[in-house]
Write a protein that holds these residues in place. Structure first.
Motif, PDB file in Angstrom:
ATOM      1  N   ASP A 132     -50.461  53.766  11.222  1.00  0.00           N
ATOM      2  CA  ASP A 132     -49.236  54.344  10.688  1.00  0.00           C
ATOM      3  C   ASP A 132     -48.202  54.530  11.801  1.00  0.00           C
ATOM      4  N   LYS A 136     -44.652  52.590  12.088  1.00  0.00           N
ATOM      5  CA  LYS A 136     -43.374  53.290  12.200  1.00  0.00           C
ATOM      6  C   LYS A 136     -42.595  52.800  13.405  1.00  0.00           C
ATOM      7  N   TRP A 141     -42.436  50.379   7.947  1.00  0.00           N
ATOM      8  CA  TRP A 141     -42.484  51.241   6.771  1.00  0.00           C
ATOM      9  C   TRP A 141     -41.097  51.792   6.483  1.00  0.00           C
ATOM     10  N   ILE A 142     -40.239  50.961   6.012  1.00  0.00           N
ATOM     11  CA  ILE A 142     -38.889  51.394   5.672  1.00  0.00           C
ATOM     12  C   ILE A 142     -38.879  51.756   4.196  1.00  0.00           C
ATOM     13  N   GLU A 143     -38.593  53.021   3.929  1.00  0.00           N
ATOM     14  CA  GLU A 143     -38.561  53.474   2.543  1.00  0.00           C
ATOM     15  C   GLU A 143     -37.222  53.108   1.922  1.00  0.00           C
ATOM     16  N   ARG A 144     -37.303  52.550   0.750  1.00  0.00           N
ATOM     17  CA  ARG A 144     -36.094  52.182   0.023  1.00  0.00           C
ATOM     18  C   ARG A 144     -36.125  52.882  -1.325  1.00  0.00           C
ATOM     19  N   VAL A 145     -34.994  53.378  -1.719  1.00  0.00           N
ATOM     20  CA  VAL A 145     -34.868  54.010  -3.022  1.00  0.00           C
ATOM     21  C   VAL A 145     -33.886  53.168  -3.823  1.00  0.00           C
ATOM     22  N   GLU A 146     -34.330  52.722  -4.967  1.00  0.00           N
ATOM     23  CA  GLU A 146     -33.451  51.935  -5.822  1.00  0.00           C
ATOM     24  C   GLU A 146     -32.923  52.826  -6.939  1.00  0.00           C
TER      25      GLU A 146
END
Length: 180
Positions: A132, A136, A141-146
């Motif tokens: 992890d 990083k 681990w790029i968080e994307r919110v759609e």
């Protein structure tokens, strides 16, 4: 040395800041008043001489510890990529036998204990945690919110929000509080 340009409390702040990278707590430990420590810490971090001294102390510590980003990444890689199968084939029945294991495997051993039958049990690093941290670092681990749909806002509401943001920005610039 940059520290000659600092007073005693500023020098103490620099050294204390390296303990936990918490400016408020470093200011308190350096002798600044608790009720103004947050502001003092903030101001000290923005003082070019203090900033330079902190960076000098960090570099000195890195050199002393021989720990740089490459060394940390290499160690994390050992923790993340060890093959437990290499231990299974080795004769490890007492703590002294650990030294016979390959170095990259020894680095993954975080402890040992005896089980209830008197067998040596090795505690190995968490591969998940190490993977992890490596992920990083490598920005894997790029968080994307759609968001779906549309958001409608009136011109009046848009103008009100812009005005609030301008007031908040001006307050930050002036060192004041937040807009209410």
């Amino acid at each position: 040395m940059a520290s000659a340009d600092l007073n005693d409390r500023q020098r103490a702040f620099c050294e204390e800041y390296l303990v936990d990278l918490n400016a408020t707590q470093a200011a308190i430990r350096a002798g600044y008043a608790e009720d103004s420590a947050a502001q003092q810490g903030w101001a000290l971090l923005r003082n070019p001489k203090v900033f330079k001294e902190i960076n000098r102390l960090k570099a000195e510590r890195r050199q002393r510890l021989e720990a740089d980003q490459d060394a940390i990444i290499q160690e994390l890689t050992c923790l993340a990529m060890y093959d437990a199968g290499e231990i299974a084939g080795a004769e490890v029945s007492k703590p002294g036998d650990i030294g016979k294991l390959p170095e990259h495997i020894r680095r993954a051993i975080v402890g040992w204990k005896w089980d209830r039958h008197g067998n040596l049990v090795l505690d190995l690093a968490s591969k998940t945690a190490a993977l992890d941290l490596l992920g990083k670092h490598l920005a894997m681990w790029i968080e994307r919110v759609e968001h779906g749909g549309t958001v409608e806002i009136t011109d009046t509401e848009r103008a009100k929000r812009i005005a609030q943001m301008l007031v908040a920005a001006q307050n930050r610039k002036d060192g004041g509080g937040h807009a209410g």
